[in-house]
Scaffold this active site. Structure first.
Site, PDB file in Angstrom:
ATOM      1  N   LEU A  24       0.890  -1.214   0.115  1.00  0.00           N
ATOM      2  CA  LEU A  24      -0.142   0.017   0.029  1.00  0.00           C
ATOM      3  C   LEU A  24       0.914   1.344  -0.101  1.00  0.00           C
ATOM      4  O   LEU A  24       1.568   1.484   0.758  1.00  0.00           O
ATOM      5  CB  LEU A  24      -1.020   0.094   1.255  1.00  0.00           C
ATOM      6  CG  LEU A  24      -1.822   1.194   1.354  1.00  0.00           C
ATOM      7  CD1 LEU A  24      -2.885   1.150   0.360  1.00  0.00           C
ATOM      8  CD2 LEU A  24      -2.305   1.493   2.751  1.00  0.00           C
TER       9      LEU A  24
ATOM     10  N   TYR B 226       6.513  11.634   3.877  1.00  0.00           N
ATOM     11  CA  TYR B 226       5.111  11.862   3.900  1.00  0.00           C
ATOM     12  C   TYR B 226       4.331  12.438   5.267  1.00  0.00           C
ATOM     13  O   TYR B 226       3.127  12.850   5.015  1.00  0.00           O
ATOM     14  CB  TYR B 226       4.527  10.535   3.512  1.00  0.00           C
ATOM     15  CG  TYR B 226       5.317   9.864   2.289  1.00  0.00           C
ATOM     16  CD1 TYR B 226       6.043  10.624   1.420  1.00  0.00           C
ATOM     17  CD2 TYR B 226       4.938   8.491   2.010  1.00  0.00           C
ATOM     18  CE1 TYR B 226       6.684  10.114   0.232  1.00  0.00           C
ATOM     19  CE2 TYR B 226       5.387   7.759   0.985  1.00  0.00           C
ATOM     20  CZ  TYR B 226       6.295   8.649   0.034  1.00  0.00           C
ATOM     21  OH  TYR B 226       6.862   8.032  -1.019  1.00  0.00           O
TER      22      TYR B 226
ATOM     23  N   TRP C  19      15.368  10.756   3.363  1.00  0.00           N
ATOM     24  CA  TRP C  19      15.315  11.906   2.756  1.00  0.00           C
ATOM     25  C   TRP C  19      16.562  12.727   2.052  1.00  0.00           C
ATOM     26  O   TRP C  19      17.605  12.435   2.827  1.00  0.00           O
ATOM     27  CB  TRP C  19      14.254  12.670   3.154  1.00  0.00           C
ATOM     28  CG  TRP C  19      13.906  14.127   2.453  1.00  0.00           C
ATOM     29  CD1 TRP C  19      14.131  15.565   2.803  1.00  0.00           C
ATOM     30  CD2 TRP C  19      13.478  14.358   0.900  1.00  0.00           C
ATOM     31  NE1 TRP C  19      13.926  16.238   1.985  1.00  0.00           N
ATOM     32  CE2 TRP C  19      13.302  15.300   0.901  1.00  0.00           C
ATOM     33  CE3 TRP C  19      13.373  13.298   0.222  1.00  0.00           C
ATOM     34  CZ2 TRP C  19      12.968  16.120  -0.466  1.00  0.00           C
ATOM     35  CZ3 TRP C  19      13.005  13.595  -1.163  1.00  0.00           C
ATOM     36  CH2 TRP C  19      12.651  14.855  -1.365  1.00  0.00           C
TER      37      TRP C  19
ATOM     38  N   GLU D  99      15.868   8.072  -0.907  1.00  0.00           N
ATOM     39  CA  GLU D  99      14.816   8.437  -1.601  1.00  0.00           C
ATOM     40  C   GLU D  99      15.117   8.974  -3.081  1.00  0.00           C
ATOM     41  O   GLU D  99      14.239   8.879  -4.047  1.00  0.00           O
ATOM     42  CB  GLU D  99      13.893   9.277  -0.976  1.00  0.00           C
ATOM     43  CG  GLU D  99      12.531   9.546  -1.177  1.00  0.00           C
ATOM     44  CD  GLU D  99      11.566   9.926  -0.155  1.00  0.00           C
ATOM     45  OE1 GLU D  99      12.040  10.025   0.883  1.00  0.00           O
ATOM     46  OE2 GLU D  99      10.406  10.405  -0.490  1.00  0.00           O
TER      47      GLU D  99
ATOM     48  N   GLN E  65      13.265   1.644  -6.263  1.00  0.00           N
ATOM     49  CA  GLN E  65      11.750   2.054  -6.606  1.00  0.00           C
ATOM     50  C   GLN E  65      11.665   3.240  -7.482  1.00  0.00           C
ATOM     51  O   GLN E  65      12.301   4.308  -7.073  1.00  0.00           O
ATOM     52  CB  GLN E  65      11.171   2.552  -5.139  1.00  0.00           C
ATOM     53  CG  GLN E  65       9.732   2.743  -5.076  1.00  0.00           C
ATOM     54  CD  GLN E  65       9.378   3.276  -3.769  1.00  0.00           C
ATOM     55  OE1 GLN E  65       8.854   4.656  -3.570  1.00  0.00           O
ATOM     56  NE2 GLN E  65       9.137   2.420  -2.848  1.00  0.00           N
TER      57      GLN E  65
ATOM     58  N   LYS F 215      -1.451   3.588  -4.099  1.00  0.00           N
ATOM     59  CA  LYS F 215      -1.985   4.272  -3.159  1.00  0.00           C
ATOM     60  C   LYS F 215      -3.391   4.285  -2.956  1.00  0.00           C
ATOM     61  O   LYS F 215      -3.756   4.798  -4.118  1.00  0.00           O
ATOM     62  CB  LYS F 215      -1.285   5.645  -2.887  1.00  0.00           C
ATOM     63  CG  LYS F 215      -1.880   6.461  -1.848  1.00  0.00           C
ATOM     64  CD  LYS F 215      -3.017   7.490  -2.198  1.00  0.00           C
ATOM     65  CE  LYS F 215      -3.812   8.062  -1.201  1.00  0.00           C
ATOM     66  NZ  LYS F 215      -4.906   8.954  -1.397  1.00  0.00           N
TER      67      LYS F 215
ATOM     68  N   PHE G  60      -6.566   5.549  -0.128  1.00  0.00           N
ATOM     69  CA  PHE G  60      -7.188   5.866   1.282  1.00  0.00           C
ATOM     70  C   PHE G  60      -8.534   5.783   1.128  1.00  0.00           C
ATOM     71  O   PHE G  60      -9.275   6.019   1.922  1.00  0.00           O
ATOM     72  CB  PHE G  60      -6.916   7.094   1.737  1.00  0.00           C
ATOM     73  CG  PHE G  60      -5.413   7.356   2.177  1.00  0.00           C
ATOM     74  CD1 PHE G  60      -4.365   6.190   2.220  1.00  0.00           C
ATOM     75  CD2 PHE G  60      -5.038   8.468   2.928  1.00  0.00           C
ATOM     76  CE1 PHE G  60      -3.184   6.187   2.508  1.00  0.00           C
ATOM     77  CE2 PHE G  60      -3.463   8.462   3.267  1.00  0.00           C
ATOM     78  CZ  PHE G  60      -2.731   7.545   3.268  1.00  0.00           C
TER      79      PHE G  60
ATOM     80  N   ASN H 154      -7.593  -2.972  -5.502  1.00  0.00           N
ATOM     81  CA  ASN H 154      -6.251  -2.897  -6.161  1.00  0.00           C
ATOM     82  C   ASN H 154      -5.773  -4.326  -5.576  1.00  0.00           C
ATOM     83  O   ASN H 154      -4.795  -4.675  -6.090  1.00  0.00           O
ATOM     84  CB  ASN H 154      -5.604  -1.735  -5.501  1.00  0.00           C
ATOM     85  CG  ASN H 154      -6.077  -0.533  -6.036  1.00  0.00           C
ATOM     86  OD1 ASN H 154      -6.658  -0.542  -6.916  1.00  0.00           O
ATOM     87  ND2 ASN H 154      -5.754   0.590  -5.564  1.00  0.00           N
TER      88      ASN H 154
END
Ligand code: NAP
Length: 425
Positions: free
Chosen positions: A23, A58, A89, A120, A193, A273, A275, A283
């Site tokens: 997720l 985030y 980060w 990242e 990623q 993603k 919510f 998904n």
């Protein structure tokens, strides 16, 4: 690959494994209700997700941690069933800052370790607590990064048991090679990623990663939330695609499910993603059908090489030193092309003295740059001649340098200079 809702982990090169669907948890902090993230992670775990993708950036790792710990306390899952990916980060690349950054994430999550910790982005901002450091004129404050030193600090975190596996994000081939070829490398990156979906299939980088046992994790696998703050919305929405929708009809699935199935069927991890409870469940329903080889090929053919995620903060302050001018009427001699101004549309034939910058893919439409990303191209520069045409283009207040070479257009910036230096000089 035999994947099912209850068993969908794939191996990582360090002996650990990663669930092929996770997720995603990035939601614009200003417009997301408190508690939405916790509720969504809990629904996801109840649905069968065992992988959660998050980040300090985030601003909701506390909510993710709450949800995971609640589900463990309920007896729904054990800690070892859950795979959490956290991210280092760009303001914390300085080696001494790496472990404290990870420890802060663990404190926020109230967990003892993360399953995967990734760099990242491969460029660094001014170290400190300000996540997007700028000067008084609104200019990004960059910092020279040493990815190999940052990586060594990550390795120490794995040795200390704070992270089970280590990976990267938004790395191009050369940046990956920087790590892979690091003298004394202790742990290889297990994953990269990157943006990846039917409109941006990443064939070359995917192949390179597969050859080096690096699992590709696809972010924005549904084509993003189309937030104009950070997404190029001039590209059509992925989920409106005719082919994805017609295949959806055939399998009684949605375009989203087809897009996700496409990636997992070729071994790419997806982290959609949502919510929204219904869409979180939707998904996950991607293990009860498969696409034919021909359908996979036809989805691959949707690739436009256009990315949605622009990461424009990595594109400021371009500086290129050129040796020889070319086109009549254009400047000659050693020149500096700087960002910030109108940029003009001068064309210079140049030989680069050095490569004090990195590069990214650029898509030109009608001669005007419509989007650019600062890094992550797959073009092999080592096969390229050292003279080419450089076009300075200004767009959206940014100045881009577009290099045309062998029919490929590339934009250049000076932020991730290390990779270029290493491989081209
Ligand atoms: N490493 C990086 O640089 C990087 C960059 C970007 C993203 N990421 C990670 O990747 C995750 C996913 O990427 P993303 O958030 O950019 O985009 P995404 O997962 O491609 O798309 C998310 C958007 O699609 C909507 N959506 C979800 N399921 C849907 C469905 N079945 N049908 C229609 N719409 C649906 C969501 O809205 P609802 O929530 O309303 O359902 C949301 O607006 C992020 O959350 C983050 O964890 C990493």
């Amino acid at each position: 690959m035999d994947l099912s809702a209850s068993n969908h982990r794939i191996p990582l090169s360090d002996g650990n494994s990663i669930p092929i669907i996770g997720l995603g948890t990035y939601a614009e902090p200003a417009t997301t209700k408190k508690g939405d993230c916790t509720a969504s992670v809990k629904i996801a775990i109840d649905t069968g997700y065992r992988h959660i993708d998050g980040a300090h950036l985030y601003q909701n790792e506390n909510e993710v941690g709450d949800a995971i710990r609640e589900k463990i306390a309920e007896g729904k899952v054990r800690r070892e069933d859950i795979f959490y990916c956290g991210k280092l980060w760009a303001t914390n690349h300085v080696p001494e800052m790496v472990r404290p950054a990870l420890e802060r994430t663990l404190k926020t999550l109230k967990l003892d370790y993360v399953d995967l910790y990734i760099i990242e982005v491969p460029m660094a901002f001014k170290p400190g607590d300000e996540v997007y450091p700028m000067d008084e004129n609104g200019k990004w404050l960059y910092h020279k990064s040493d990815l190999q030193a940052t990586w060594e600090a990550l390795e120490a975190c794995k040795d200390a048991g704070l992270a089970k596996s280590l990976g990267v994000s938004n790395f191009n081939r050369r940046q990956l090679e920087l790590i892979l070829n690091k003298p004394g490398l202790k742990y290889k990156p297990v994953s990269n990623q990157i943006e990846c979906h039917p409109y941006f299939t990443q064939p070359k980088l995917l192949k390179f990663c597969q050859q080096h046992d690096i699992v590709v994790v696809a972010y924005s696998p549904l084509g993003t939330s189309r937030d104009p703050l950070w997404v190029n919305i001039s590209s059509p929405p992925l989920l409106h695609d005719v082919l994805l929708n017609s295949l959806g009809k055939k399998y009684s699935k949605t375009a989203a499910q087809i897009a996700l199935r496409f990636n997992i069927q070729r071994g790419v991890v997806v982290i959609p993603k949502s919510f929204n409870p219904e869409r979180i469940k939707e998904n996950f329903q991607i293990f009860d059908f498969s696409l034919t080889e021909e359908e996979m090929k036809s989805i691959e053919a949707l690739n436009t090489n256009v990315r949605f995620v622009e990461l424009l903060m990595c594109c400021s302050e371009h500086q290129v030193r050129v040796l020889a001018g070319g086109e009549p009427g254009q400047e000659e001699g050693e020149e500096q092309a700087n960002a910030g101004g109108g940029g003009g549309l001068g064309i210079l034939t140049v030989v680069l003295l050095s490569f004090p910058f990195s590069f990214g893919e650029t898509v030109l439409a009608g001669g005007v740059i419509t989007r650019s990303t600062p890094f992550m191209t797959n073009t092999d520069f080592r096969e390229a001649p050292l003279d080419f045409t450089l076009t300075c283009v200004s767009a959206r207040g940014w100045c881009f340098l577009v290099m045309e070479m062998k029919g490929v257009s590339l934009s250049l910036d000076d932020v991730m200079m290390e990779a270029f230096h290493t491989y081209l000089l």
